[in-house]
Structure formats: structure tokens, C-alpha cells
Design a protein around this motif. Structure first.
Motif, mmCIF file in Angstrom:
data_model
loop_
_atom_site.group_PDB
_atom_site.id
_atom_site.type_symbol
_atom_site.label_atom_id
_atom_site.label_comp_id
_atom_site.label_asym_id
_atom_site.label_seq_id
_atom_site.Cartn_x
_atom_site.Cartn_y
_atom_site.Cartn_z
ATOM 1 N N ASP A 239 0.807 -1.226 0.000
ATOM 2 C CA ASP A 239 0.000 0.000 0.000
ATOM 3 C C ASP A 239 0.842 1.279 0.000
ATOM 4 O O ASP A 239 0.310 2.373 -0.021
ATOM 5 C CB ASP A 239 -0.977 -0.023 1.195
ATOM 6 N N GLU A 240 2.151 1.137 0.009
ATOM 7 C CA GLU A 240 3.003 2.326 0.038
ATOM 8 C C GLU A 240 3.836 2.471 -1.229
ATOM 9 O O GLU A 240 4.681 3.350 -1.321
ATOM 10 C CB GLU A 240 3.951 2.262 1.245
ATOM 11 N N THR A 241 3.630 1.613 -2.204
ATOM 12 C CA THR A 241 4.435 1.657 -3.420
ATOM 13 C C THR A 241 3.548 1.979 -4.614
ATOM 14 O O THR A 241 2.346 1.700 -4.605
ATOM 15 C CB THR A 241 5.122 0.287 -3.650
ATOM 16 N N PRO A 242 4.128 2.568 -5.659
ATOM 17 C CA PRO A 242 3.319 2.957 -6.819
ATOM 18 C C PRO A 242 2.719 1.759 -7.542
ATOM 19 O O PRO A 242 1.687 1.883 -8.186
ATOM 20 C CB PRO A 242 4.314 3.710 -7.707
ATOM 21 N N ARG A 243 3.383 0.609 -7.444
ATOM 22 C CA ARG A 243 2.881 -0.529 -8.203
ATOM 23 C C ARG A 243 2.976 -1.778 -7.326
ATOM 24 O O ARG A 243 3.925 -1.933 -6.561
ATOM 25 C CB ARG A 243 3.719 -0.703 -9.463
ATOM 26 N N THR A 244 1.984 -2.616 -7.450
ATOM 27 C CA THR A 244 1.993 -3.872 -6.697
ATOM 28 C C THR A 244 1.729 -5.014 -7.665
ATOM 29 O O THR A 244 0.843 -4.904 -8.522
ATOM 30 C CB THR A 244 0.912 -3.840 -5.603
ATOM 31 N N ALA B 32 8.657 -0.538 -5.376
ATOM 32 C CA ALA B 32 8.908 0.892 -5.163
ATOM 33 C C ALA B 32 9.524 1.498 -6.424
ATOM 34 O O ALA B 32 9.100 2.542 -6.904
ATOM 35 C CB ALA B 32 9.815 1.100 -3.960
ATOM 36 N N ASP B 33 10.559 0.845 -6.940
ATOM 37 C CA ASP B 33 11.093 1.254 -8.231
ATOM 38 C C ASP B 33 11.994 0.160 -8.766
ATOM 39 O O ASP B 33 12.415 -0.733 -8.038
ATOM 40 C CB ASP B 33 11.860 2.583 -8.117
#
Lengths: 331, 330, 347
Positions: B245-250, B266-267
């Protein structure tokens, strides 16, 4: 010595008396559970535990694999941690398979650990010849366990003794071997119905009073000796003493009887050499030698295994006639 | 004469992921049979000489004793200690004395062989289900492929890939270490190497992979959900992970055998060979091909892809190429 | 887990201390045995410390363990008191077993330690039984059996595994593969190489871990415990380790290669764990020295306690056979003592 306050009795079989004791103790204490081969829905090979799985569920009447060392050992481990297992070993001839856990663990843990471990396990097993089951299903091995330090051994002959002793065995914090003679499951007798009735382990019972000879008999031979005593009535006055417990053994009751009669016959289905008979005789000789008017006599299996064919089996199994011959030798 | 090496790792795959995930293992009986099957496959062209590594479980010895008449199999004369050093010692002999080496084991076993086998091409056969590099292929089929490569039925450059690797330098206040992995290098948020296997995806902080594909298990599978990277392509992929829930993509990924879970990305960055991807780690463990390997404290872990990896024979491609050339004709 | 949760720095230090205590206790036992202060047989745990401490650090205080003839490490890992242990080794009244058990039978059932055991392979059935009791009572605990590689050849171990698996009991089985069963190398006693493969026969997971790494054993047993508590049944964990000493003190060890000892010592469970903790800044060399000297003091005090403890009274030999004593024992004893006057040997 029955501790019951309610003196009512019911006529019941030896088998039903054992089942009653199991049922009452399971109702009384959640820690009591049964375990063994086919003890569950099957009801036990001799039907002793029939119906108990329905009443108490399969967890408390637990079928095991054919794995005596494993499940006897599990019983010992459960007892050491506070449970009261009643383990059935189908035939005493199979005890050897699980001997390690009985001899080195069950019998020794309390002592080796300085008295700190309770061992409230009861091991029920069947003994005795007479049904053509041959050498590996007919033995009478109770002497081994009565001999081995740290184990209590009882061998009831009547429904009353079966119920009273089994309840005491289950309540005991010591390991108790409970030997059931498979030839007397149908034997009937009066059994106290009180759920508080128990018999103390280590007390003999004078089953019939007499003046001329003491017959110390066990298991099936108690009933046969009592019948024999009836037959000999008027000719020889026979006192029949059932030790009921093989260890501890009620020396006082036996010696007291011999002091009265002066003669001793010991009738027990174990092999004769180095046996239960010898122990009874030795205690009488040690404590009541000068009461003896004749050499003590032993009636048992003449150091053979139990053969299969009926004529062979009948030959070696001790019977009333053998007790009579022994009485005739000393009276 | 064509010469083939054969090594099997008896200890491979007894790992804790049997409890925490869906790892499957093969027992040593199965490994012995698989090793014997390799020799059976090698008999496709008579006269191949096979050097079999000894091991403490007797897998190699069994294979030699069962070897078909068409194969000349001998047990290598090297000592065994029941450790991964056994594999390395055998691989060092393969480097000088064989044309191709067959490896029965997992990623860890293949990596041990790679560390000593030089440029000898490998046929890697998985003895579990937890691996990225070795093929899940029958031992006899692998043996046939090894025979075709060893005796020149098919040219190596046509049927083998050069597998990239990942290198790392771990700099701590008091020391500096270098390690290498075959497919993946990760940073794991766990205090100890413990039972070695990475136990779940949440523990991955990130890492660098030399290959990525959504069909793979572990870090290369996680990255594979975002970008694909063949094992023989130059460079690799660096990735940082985080809570979903804290990263741009899952992405959903099979993070360890038998476990499908969402992982936050995250990246990520495509890396050239030698290009560093750096992690600052207070305490943690650096994982190598899915196994926790090095405990680190206050460390700077600089990972980079490297092109100088092993030649890995592609079994399916080899057999097809051999069939085209009549290699199966009797 | 108790005070030894190795997920925490404090717990890790406690685990290290516990391993050092085992080492120091057994080094001292070795000396006392050589000096003739300890009678009988003594089997030392030196080299295997990571197994007991790794496993017990994954247990809760009220979990049960069964032990082996090589039980000192299990006792200390489970939190038993070195003073009463040493008193037992010296056969003193204040020992855990009042001097009736000795090294091979130390037990403290109240602490969940169901006894060291002189019979190889006897522990697993007992642990199965303890797990059965836990299951019947519906308690949140497990029973763990430690047993050696040698015991894997014993029938009753397999019966225990089968029962625990069949009944899905909360049990954990830990094989301490220390490379030797008595005086014979493990590979001469088993066709299996990975002893954990035994588990396959019972359809339970079997895993092999580095028994020289306390973190590996801890993690494996922690997972096995979780599995047991989830109702998924037993797990077999093989910890591969090494016995530095002979089977028993005084064993001439014709079966052992000194080079092997040196190889294994390079992976010493205490030294390597210390180095790892040092490298992560959780303990310094000086602090480790201090820990070792505290442990030395603890064990010295245990020896003093044991030496000062009273001998058992000879007639205590007749106690503790039964909860409800058999009259025979008192009668026989009375006769023996009445007739024999002064008893006792001339050792």
C-alpha cells in the motif's frame, strides 16, 4: 474392605464388571482415556470396551495402530504429564513387544527422578490358555511384572474384584498391570453397583473358609478351587484364598490362613519354575514355617508353552483335578 | 573421445520451505535413479566417457554401478566431506577433463559448479521444484542432450546460452566482501541466515536479478511481473520493494515455492553490466539465488550484473537441433 | 521462547550465554569425572550446543521436552539449575533426582523436562504421549523429542513418528545427527544419508538444518512448533552437528579421525555465533570474556554447591518406588538392615 456405603449389588459378568469400572472412572475423571488395538468401535477383541466409544467419543476411546511399543510408550508419556491412560495390550504375549517402555520407563521414572513423577497408567491385558489360541496368544506372564520392581500387578478372579481393583488401578498414581484371564469373561458374580466402590491393591480375599488346607488360587483357578471345595465338603475342609494382587502380595492374609490349616497348595496358571507359586511358598516359609504340617504344593503349567491341539492344551493347563491331586498329597 | 562430467548434490532441497511454503523435495533414492538415468541417456551415442563425482550419499557410485555398457563411467578420485566443497572439487576436475557437465541439484548446486567449472557448458537438471536455473527434465533426456553436445552432434554456440550473473561487494565498517549469484541477489530483512531459504516475499527489501520472468519463483519472478529479462541478455534489473500500500505498483508473484502474494514495487531500473545498484543495510541478510547467505550490519551492498556467467545448455533446443541432423537415427 | 527470544538482541545474548554454560558445565563434568568425583557414565554435549539452545529458544516455557543419555545440554537449554544438576552428577541428596538418577536421568517434570534417558530411542514415544495429553486437554503447548542419529534405527522411534503423524499430535522431533551412534559412524548405521528423509514414510515434513548454527535450529523448530500448534501435526527436523568428545568420558574413540574434529571445530557453534553477534555490534570481545567468566563462576558455584550438598542417607534407596509404597520394600529393607549391621561397599 469395600469402601462403598451403598451395599447394593448386581449379578454381572467379569467382562461387564471391567466395562463398568472403565465407564465409571471415565465419567469421574476427564484425564482417564482408553487406548489400544480395536478398543473403539470394534469394542475390543474380547468385547470388553464395547459401547464405550459411543459414550465417550473416539478421542477418549482411542484405536491405535498395531504398535505396542509406540502406544504403550505414548501411554507412559501421557501419564508422566498428568493423564490417566488405560492401555489395552490385546494379549499378554504381546507385552514383550512393548517391554522397553514398561520396564525402563514406566517402572523406573518415579524412582530415577527422585520420586517426582506420577505414573498413573493402567495396562490391561489378557492371559490364559483354554481356547486353542496356541503359544503366542495363551501365555500367563504376570510373574514377570510382579517380579519387576516399580510395577504393581493385579489379577482378579471375580466381577467384584475386577471392578474394585480396576478402579483402584486407574486412580492410582503408580503403574498397575491389570491381568484379565480370558477364560472367565463370562463368569458371573455379584458386583457392588456403587460408583465409589473400590478394592485396595495389595489385599487378598478369603473366598471360602476351611480348616484342613489353604489353596492360594488366582484367576480361573479361584472358581475351580471353590467348586472343588464344595465337592470335597465333608471330606476335606478347604480354605480358598485369592491374593487378587500379585504385587504387592498380602503375605499376612496368606500366612494367617496357613497358620490355621497347616497346609498350602498354590494354584496359578503361570509356569512353575521361578514363579508366582514360588513367591507365595517362600513367604509362607519365611514367615510361617513352623505352622506347616506338610510340604507346600504347586499347581501350574509344567514349564511348557501352551500347545494348540485340545488334547495337548488340556494336558498342560492346571485344572481342578490337579488342585485335588495336590490336596490329596498333603492332607 | 567425448567426456561428460556428472555431479549430484545429496543435500539439495531438504529445506524449510517444505514447512513455510510448497517446496517439493526429491529423496536420495530418486536422485540415485535420476543419476543413473543420465548415464542411460548418455548411451545414445556409444563410447562416451563419463566422470562421476563421488558423494557421501552414494549417488554417483550407484550411477557408475548401473551404467550401461555403451558408456564408460568412472568415479572421480576426489575426497568428500559432505559439504558444498565436494561439488566445487568435482567441478574443478570437470573444467580440465570434460566437454560438458551434467548437474543434478538446485540453483545452489549449479552456482557451486559454476564457481569452479570455467567455460565447460552445463546441463542443469532440477531435483526439486524450487529452482530458476536448472531445467525440470528427465535425467535420461538430459543425458541425451549432454551426449549430443559433448560429441559435437550439435554445435555448442547454437544450443547453449551464456547465463548472466550478479556480483556484489559488501562494505561494512570493518571489512569488505565480494559474492556472486547466478540469477538473483537480494537484501532480506531478517536478522540471520537461519535455515538459509528465504521464507516469504515480505522479507525482500530489493535486489538485482540477471534474469526475470513471470514464470519464475522468487525475486526474478517478482521482477518478471514488471519487466522481462532473458538470462542471456546483457545487464540485469535492479529493484526496490516495499509494502504493497506504500508503493506505486503492486504485483502478484510466487515469492517462494507454493506462495502467491502481492509485492509492492517501489522502483526498478534496467542495469548495464557492471552498473551498480546500491543498498544501505543497517542489519539484514544478503540472499543469493533465494538463499540467505551473508549477514550484514551497517553495510553498503553494491550489486551489479555481470556477463561472464556459465554456458547453460538448452535441452529442448539441443534435442531439436540434433534431430534435424539425424542424431537420433539408429 | 521465554527469555531466549533470539529475534531480540537480549535474547541472542542469552542464547550465547546458555551455550557457553553448557560448554563450561560439560568441560567441568569431564574434569570431575577424570578426577573420580563423578561415578558411573558421563556423556557430554560439547560441540552440539546449538541444537539444544536453538530448539529450546523456539519453545515456550511450558512446552515439554524429552532428552537422551547426552542430556546436560537439553537441561540447561530448558532452564534447569546447574547447581542441582551438578549435585545430581555427584550423587547428592539435593540433586534433581536426590542422587537416584545421575547424569543419565536428570529430570524436572514441572519444568517440562521429562528426563534424560539411558535407552536410545525411548524418548520419542514419551514425547508422543505428552503431546497426546496436550491434545486431549486442549492445551496450547507442544512436546519436543530430542534423539540422536543412532535412535533413528530404533523401532520405537518409528512407532512414535507414526502415531504422532496419524493422530496429528502437537509434537516436534529433533534428530541430533552428531555423526556417531555410540562408537560407529552414522553412515555405517543407516542406508539413508539425510536422516530427515525418514519423515517421508510418515507423510510429514522432514527438513535438515545446520546444527552448528543456533539460528538455523531455532528457525526450523519455531516453524515446526507453529505447524504443530496449528493442528498440522509433527515435523521431523534433522540438525547436523558434531560430537567433540567420545561417546562417553573415557571412550578411546578408535572410530574417529582427528582431522575431522578440527574441521568441525572451525564451525564451532559458540565461536561462530559470538563472531556474528560481534560483527553486528551486539557484543564486544571484552563483553564476551566477561560473559565467559560469569559462566565459569556459575559452574564453579554449582560444583561448590554440589560438593557441599549432603550425601543421601543410605536408606533413602528404599524411598520413591511408588506413590503408595509396597510393604514388601520396607519389610525386606528392615530385614536386610537388621541382619547386616553396617552396610555399604568399600569403594
Amino acid at each position: 474392605m469395600a469402601q462403598a456405603t451403598d451395599q447394593r449389588t448386581a449379578t454381572t459378568t467379569f467382562r461387564e464388571a471391567i466395562r463398568t469400572a472403565l465407564r465409571e472412572e471415565m465419567e469421574r475423571d476427564d484425564g482417564v482415556f482408553l487406548m489400544g488395538e480395536d478398543v473403539g468401535d470394534y469394542g475390543g477383541v474380547f468385547e470388553v470396551t464395547q459401547g464405550l466409544a459411543d459414550e465417550f467419543g473416539e478421542e477418549r476411546v482411542r484405536d491405535t495402530p498395531i504398535s505396542e511399543a509406540g502406544f504403550v510408550g505414548a501411554g507412559v508419556g501421557a501419564a508422566a504429564t498428568g493423564m490417566r491412560p488405560v492401555v489395552e495390550v490385546m494379549f499378554s504375549d504381546f507385552l514383550g513387544v512393548s517391554a522397553e517402555q514398561m520396564l525402563n520407563q514406566m517402572a523406573k521414572m518415579r524412582y530415577m527422578f527422585g520420586g517426582k513423577t506420577d505414573m498413573g497408567i493402567t495396562i490391561r491385558t489378557t492371559e490364559g490358555g483354554g481356547m486353542g489360541a496356541a503359544s503366542q496368544h495363551s501365555g500367563t506372564l504376570h510373574t514377570w511384572f510382579a517380579h519387576f520392581p516399580g510395577i504393581k500387578a493385579v489379577a482378579p478372579a471375580t466381577p467384584e474384584a475386577a471392578k474394585g481393583l480396576l478402579k483402584s488401578a486407574i486412580r492410582s498414581d503408580d503403574p498397575v498391570m491389570f491381568f484379565e484371564d480370558k477364560m472367565i469373561y463370562e463368569r458371573e458374580g455379584e458386583m457392588p453397583t456403587d460408583a465409589d466402590f473400590t478394592l485396595p491393591i495389595g489385599e487378598a480375599s478369603v473366598e471360602r473358609e476351611g480348616e484342613d488346607v489353604t489353596v492360594v488360587a488366582t484367576q480361573r483357578l479361584v472358581g475351580e478351587s471353590l467348586s472343588l471345595a464344595d465337592e470335597l465338603e465333608g471330606d476335606v475342609s478347604v480354605e480358598v484364598v485369592d491374593p487378587r494382587s500379585l504385587y504387592p502380595l498380602d503375605t499376612d492374609a496368606i500366612v494367617e490362613s496357613v497358620e490355621k490349616t497347616g497346609r498350602l497348595v498354590v494354584a496359578d496358571e503361570s509356569p512353575l519354575s521361578y514363579g508366582t507359586h514360588a513367591e507365595v511358598v517362600a513367604r509362607v516359609v519365611e514367615s510361617g514355617f513352623f505352622s506347616l504340617d506338610a510340604p507346600p504344593q504347586r499347581v501350574g503349567v509344567p514349564d511348557t508353552h501352551i500347545p494348540f491341539s485340545p488334547p495337548l492344551e488340556d494336558e498342560v493347563l492346571p485344572q481342578a483335578a490337579d488342585v485335588r491331586t495336590a490336596i490329596d498329597r498333603v492332607v | 573421445m567425448a567426456r561428460v562430467g556428472l555431479v549430484a548434490n545429496p543435500a539439495a532441497g531438504r529445506d524449510i520451505r517444505r514447512l513455510t511454503g510448497g517446496a517439493v523435495v526429491s529423496d536420495n533414492y530418486a536422485k540415485r535413479r535420476a543419476a543413473a538415468s543420465v548415464l542411460e541417456g548418455l548411451s545414445v551415442h556409444p563410447g562416451i566417457e563419463v566422470l562421476v563425482a563421488p558423494d557421501e550419499a552414494g549417488i554417483g557410485e550407484y550411477a557408475v554401478s548401473e551404467s550401461p555398457d555403451e558408456v564408460s563411467a568412472t568415479l572421480l578420485d576426489v575426497p568428500t566431506h559432505g559439504t558444498r566443497e565436494d561439488t566445487r572439487l568435482a567441478a574443478a576436475r570437470f573444467r580440465d577433463e570434460t566437454d560438458v557437465a551434467v548437474v543434478l541439484g538446485g540453483d545452489g548446486t549449479v552456482r557451486d559448479v559454476v564457481s569452479a567449472v570455467g567455460s565447460v557448458p552445463l546441463v542443469a537438471v532440477s531435483t526439486g521444484t524450487n529452482n530458476v536455473v536448472p531445467d525440470h527434465v528427465d535425467g535420461a533426456v538430459a543425458g541425451v542432450a549432454a551426449a549430443f553436445v559433448a560429441d559435437g552432434t550439435v554445435p555448442i554456440e547454437e544450443v547453449a546460452i551464456r547465463h548472466s550473473t550478479v556480483e556484489a561487494t559488501i562494505a561494512e565498517p570493518e571489512r569488505k566482501r565480494s559474492i556472486r549469484s547466478l540469477a538473483t541477489m537480494g537484501v532480506v530483512d531478517r536478522p540471520f541466515v537461519g535455515t538459509r531459504a528465504v521464507l516469504n516475499g515480505e522479507e525482500f527489501v530489493g535486489g538485482v536479478v540477471s534474469r526475470a520472468g513471470p514464470h519464475e519463483i522468487g525475486l526474478s519472478g517478482i521482477v518478471g511481473g514488471v519487466v522481462r529479462h532473458p538470462p542471456d541478455a546483457p545487464g540485469g534489473v535492479g529493484v526496490r520493494l516495499g509494502p504493497p500500500d506504500e508503493t506505486p505498483r503492486t504485483v502478484d508473484a510466487v515469492t517462494v515455492p507454493g506462495v502467491l502474494e502481492p509485492v509492492g514495487v517501489a522502483d526498478y531500473r534496467l542495469l548495464d553490466d557492471g552498473e551498480e545498484f546500491v543498498f544501505e543495510v543497517e542489519t539484514g541478510v544478503v540472499s543469493v539465488d533465494g538463499e540467505r547467505d551473508v549477514e550484514v550490519t551497517d553495510a553498503e551492498v553494491a550489486m551489479s550484473p555481470s556477463a561472464d556467467g556459465p554456458y547453460v545448455v538448452q535441452v529442448e533446443r539441443t534435442l531439436a537441433a540434433a534431430a534435424d541432423r539425424g542424431g537420433f537415427d539408429v | 521462547m521465554g527469555t531466549m527470544n533470539i529475534e531480540t538482541a537480549e535474547g541472542r545474548l542469552e542464547a550465547l550465554r546458555r551455550m557457553c554454560t553448557i560448554r563450561e558445565f560439560d568441560d567441568t563434568a569431564s574434569e570431575l569425572f577424570a578426577d573420580g568425583e563423578i561415578p558411573g557414565f558421563v556423556h557430554l554435549y560439547i560441540g552440539e550446543e546449538a541444537v539444544a539452545v536453538g530448539a529450546c529458544s523456539a519453545l515456550e516455557d511450558d512446552d515439554y521436552i524429552t532428552s537422551t543419555h547426552r542430556g546436560h545440554g537439553h537441561c540447561i537449554a530448558k532452564g534447569l539449575d546447574p547447581e542441582r544438576m551438578m549435585a545430581e552428577l555427584l550423587g547428592k541428596r539435593d540433586g534433581y533426582c536426590k542422587g537416584k538418577g545421575g547424569s543419565m536421568h536428570i529430570a524436572d517434570v514441572d519444568a517440562g523436562m521429562l528426563g534424560a534417558n539411558g535407552i536410545v530411542g525411548a524418548g520419542p514415544p514419551l514425547a508422543t504421549g505428552a503431546a497426546l495429553g496436550i491434545d486431549q486437554r486442549g492445551e496450547d503447548r507442544v512436546a519436543l523429542a530430542f534423539f540422536g542419529d543412532g535412535a533413528v534405527a530404533q523401532g520405537q522411534v518409528h512407532e512414535a513418528l507414526n502415531l504422532a503423524a496419524t493422530w496429528s499430535l502437537p509434537a516436534v522431533f529433533v534428530i541430533e545427527n552428531n555423526q556417531f551412534g555410540e562408537g560407529t559412524p552414522v553412515e555405517e548405521q543407516h542406508h539413508l544419508d539425510n536422516l530427515s528423509e525418514t519423515a517421508e514414510a510418515y507423510d510429514i515434513p522432514g527438513i535438515t538444518v545446520d546444527g552448528m548454527d543456533v539460528t538455523a535450529v531455532n528457525e526450523a523448530v519455531a516453524e515446526a512448533r507453529t505447524r504443530a500448534r496449528n493442528g498440522d501435526g509433527p515435523t521431523l527436523v534433522e540438525a547436523v552437528t558434531y560430537r567433540y568428545r567420545g561417546h562417553f568420558e573415557g571412550d578411546p574413540q578408535p572410530y574417529r579421525d582427528e582431522e575431522d574434529v578440527e574441521e568441525w571445530r572451525e564451525r564451532d557453534p559458540i565461536e561462530t555465533f559470538f563472531q556474528r553477534l560481534r560483527d553486528r555490534g551486539e557484543i564486544t570481545e571484552e563483553e564476551f570474556e566477561a560473559m565467559r567468566s560469569e559462566v565459569e563462576t556459575t559452574v564453579e558455584e554449582a560444583v561448590e554447591y554440589a560438593r557441599d550438598a549432603p550425601e543421601p542417607e543410605p536408606e533413602d534407596a528404599y524411598e520413591d518406588m511408588f506413590a503408595d509404597p509396597a510393604p514388601e520394600i520396607a519389610q525386606f529393607a528392615e530385614r536386610l538392615r537388621a541382619d547386616g549391621g553396617e552396610r555399604g561397599g568399600d569403594r
